[in-house]
Design an enzyme around this catalytic site. Structure first.
Site, short mmCIF file in Angstrom:
data_model
loop_
_atom_site.label_atom_id
_atom_site.label_comp_id
_atom_site.label_asym_id
_atom_site.label_seq_id
_atom_site.Cartn_x
_atom_site.Cartn_y
_atom_site.Cartn_z
N ARG A 1 -6.07 10.39 -0.26
CA ARG A 1 -5.77 10.90 -1.61
C ARG A 1 -7.05 11.08 -2.41
O ARG A 1 -7.17 12.01 -3.20
CB ARG A 1 -4.83 9.93 -2.33
CG ARG A 1 -3.38 10.08 -1.91
CD ARG A 1 -2.52 8.98 -2.50
NE ARG A 1 -2.69 7.71 -1.81
CZ ARG A 1 -2.74 6.52 -2.39
NH1 ARG A 1 -2.63 6.42 -3.69
NH2 ARG A 1 -2.89 5.42 -1.68
N HIS B 1 0.87 -1.19 0.00
CA HIS B 1 0.00 0.00 0.00
C HIS B 1 0.90 1.23 0.00
O HIS B 1 1.83 1.32 0.83
CB HIS B 1 -0.89 -0.02 1.24
CG HIS B 1 -2.02 0.96 1.20
ND1 HIS B 1 -1.83 2.33 1.21
CD2 HIS B 1 -3.36 0.78 1.16
CE1 HIS B 1 -3.00 2.94 1.19
NE2 HIS B 1 -3.96 2.01 1.15
O1 MEZ Z 1 -9.15 -2.01 0.02
C1 MEZ Z 1 -8.29 -1.54 0.76
O2 MEZ Z 1 -7.17 -2.03 0.85
C2 MEZ Z 1 -8.59 -0.30 1.52
C3 MEZ Z 1 -9.99 0.10 1.59
C4 MEZ Z 1 -7.58 0.37 2.06
C5 MEZ Z 1 -7.55 1.82 2.26
O3 MEZ Z 1 -6.67 2.47 1.70
O4 MEZ Z 1 -8.38 2.37 2.97
#
Ligand code: MEZ
Length: 543
Positions: free
Chosen positions: A348, A328
């Site tokens: 974002r 992420h």
């Molecule tokens: O689906 C995801 O990983 C999610 C909702 C994460 C996020 O950035 O909030």
């Protein structure tokens, strides 16, 4: 002052560049530029951090070294011929529980499966490692996708999912995901989940990275927690569902034909095995971020150690896409106490910009996650990042930009969990940016499944993050919460049906484990390392 003096010079550049950046939209990357970024900087491309599996159904396939170690290990079970362990061998002849459907895992997929199997009249048992709801579902923040607006459709959603996954996704699974989505969302609402609404009562929706329509449904920035609360309450209210907490599965049970017949659980409180006889088993154990691939911090919950992959693999299940993980883009890089924790993509979506140490944007903020993460890594490797007092690198996520664009109070209203998370450490994200760096977030691959969650092992089903194929090589935001509900429901329905069809005595055996041990020996692999890991080991090396 909430940031140390050493980070202040760069923060001043962020502040000074805001006026210019207000009228600046960073251009979207071309296909060629995206490919160059991925190949140059994405952790999936760091060849020497992977290993080729030496045994099991995926022998020859590459996967992160840490996962290979888990998949190639011996069982934690003392072994039927070796009753010397301090823990008594499981008594396979006299099971402690006998059910139609055993669900291993108590997160979003496990709970959705339990509700549907119970609705279908099956006798259900959920065995979960920690407490019900201690799962990555609970940790997801920014939203859940479903094409339920007039300008959208499952077909458009399908194209977005395939594009996000580099068109490698398993088409049947994507079709199931997007076509079930509107119904899954309505089901959650019916059970009591409270999604954000517009003043006219319609669903409020926003964009996520890689979405061509606003189809992200939110409950502020704790969408996963809201969904998990709803599912957990529902499960707890069902008489037909037995719940065993602190009871992870350590081995599946099989019959002479290799079909699954139950599992051995380890009660973590009593340090004692129990045996469950089950006509069908659903693995819904979630991800493996706590294996910390390549040393990355993780946004995952404490129990995410990939148990389901290990159990299924030893029983002969084929895995898919185990060479790709999701980092992420925005994990917390400062303060150290929350290193790697999720900073939702919603930040974002609602207007924050990604800015390097020099105060410049370097990527369109809503490119797909693999591309954004690669761009951040590039900035850091090129020296355009900030280093914290504990030597962690990161770039800025300029949250005050949200309020400049959308008005005072927006941050507090839209991101209350983020406000609290950083506020505890003296950082007011409405006024100051956050320092972020990619964090290990999601296991793109897992056990290969059909659209009804069946695997190549008879009577073994898999749903949610433990499965592979739905998201190809990169998942879009909000499709994981959707995945756990859609495929959890499908698994529950299918498992209840299979259980009805399965008649006669069930043999509870460990033939697959004996076979596994023979294969290990034949390949000269030692049995010192045991899996599943169950809990990560954070003991300091010098402790
Ligand atoms: O689906 C995801 O990983 C999610 C909702 C994460 C996020 O950035 O909030």
């Amino acid at each position: 002052m909430s940031y140390p003096a050493t980070m202040q010079d760069s923060m001043n550049l962020v502040v000074a560049s805001r006026e210019r950046r207000m009228s600046e939209t960073f251009p979207r990357a071309t296909a060629e530029a995206k490919e160059a970024l991925l190949k140059g900087f994405h952790p999936d491309y760091l060849v020497d951090t992977f290993a080729a599996l030496r045994l099991g159904p995926n022998a020859g396939d590459r996967t992160p070294r840490e996962l290979a170690q888990q998949l190639e290990a011996d069982s934690t079970l003392p072994g039927i011929q070796n009753p010397k362990s301090q823990i008594q061998n499981p008594a396979l002849g006299s099971p402690d529980y006998s059910v139609d459907v055993l669900i291993i895992g108590g997160g979003g997929a496990g709970c959705s499966a339990a509700i549907m199997a119970d609705d279908a009249g099956a006798k259900v048992l959920i065995a979960t490692k920690l407490r019900l709801g201690d799962a990555n579902t609970m940790m997801a923040q920014g939203g859940i996708q479903a094409a339920d607006k007039d300008n959208d459709s499952p077909a458009i959603h399908y194209v977005d999912v395939m594009g996000g996954g580099h068109f490698d996704n398993t088409p049947d699974l994507v079709e199931a995901l997007v076509t079930d989505a509107p119904e899954a969302l309505a089901w959650l609402e019916d059970l009591g989940a409270m999604f954000d609404k517009n003043p006219d009562g319609s669903m409020k929706t926003i964009h996520g990275g890689g979405t061509s329509r606003r189809r992200m449904h939110t409950a502020r920035d704790y969408t996963g927690a809201e969904i998990m609360r709803t599912l957990r309450d529902e499960v707890r209210s069902r008489d037909g569902v037995t719940l065993l907490e602190f009871s992870p599965a350590v081995e599946l049970l099989t019959d002479a034909k290799g079909a699954v017949t139950g599992a051995v659980l380890l009660n973590l409180n009593l340090n004692r095995y129990s045996v469950v006889r089950a006509k069908t088993v659903i693995i819904a154990t979630g991800g493996s971020g706590r294996l910390h691939y390549q040393g990355f911090p993780t946004s995952n919950h404490y129990g995410a150690t990939g148990d389901g992959l290990v159990l299924a693999y030893r029983a002969g299940a084929h895995l898919a896409f185990i060479d790709t993980m999701q980092y992420h883009p925005t994990g917390a890089a400062y303060p150290q106490q929350i290193l790697g924790q999720l900073v939702t993509e919603k930040v974002r979506s609602i207007g924050a910009q990604l800015v390097n140490a020099e105060g410049n944007q370097f990527i369109f903020p809503l490119e797909t996650r693999d591309v954004v993460a690669s761009a951040i890594i590039r900035e850091c490797q090129s020296g355009r990042c900030v280093t914290t007092p504990t030597e962690v690198q990161g770039v800025w996520l300029d949250t005050p930009m949200i309020e400049i664009r959308r008005g005072a109070g927006t941050v507090k209203h839209e991101l209350p969990a983020m406000v609290r998370q950083f506020g505890r450490h003296g950082i007011d994200i409405a006024k100051e940016p956050m320092l972020i760096y990619p964090t290990l977030h999601y296991q793109n691959g897992g056990v290969e499944i059909t659209a009804d969650c069946a695997t190549n092992v008879p009577d073994l089903l898999v749903a949610g993050e433990a499965s592979g194929g739905v998201h190809g090589r990169n998942r879009l935001m909000g499709n994981s919460l959707l995945d756990v509900v859609v495929f959890g429901r499908r698994a529950g329905i299918a498992a209840a049906r299979l259980a009805k069809e399965r008649t006669g005595d069930l043999q509870l055996g460990l033939a697959h484990l004996e076979h596994w041990r023979q294969e290990m020996k034949a390949k000269g692999l030692g049995s010192d390392f045991k899996s599943p890991l169950l809990l990560p080991d954070y003991t300091r090396k010098d402790a």
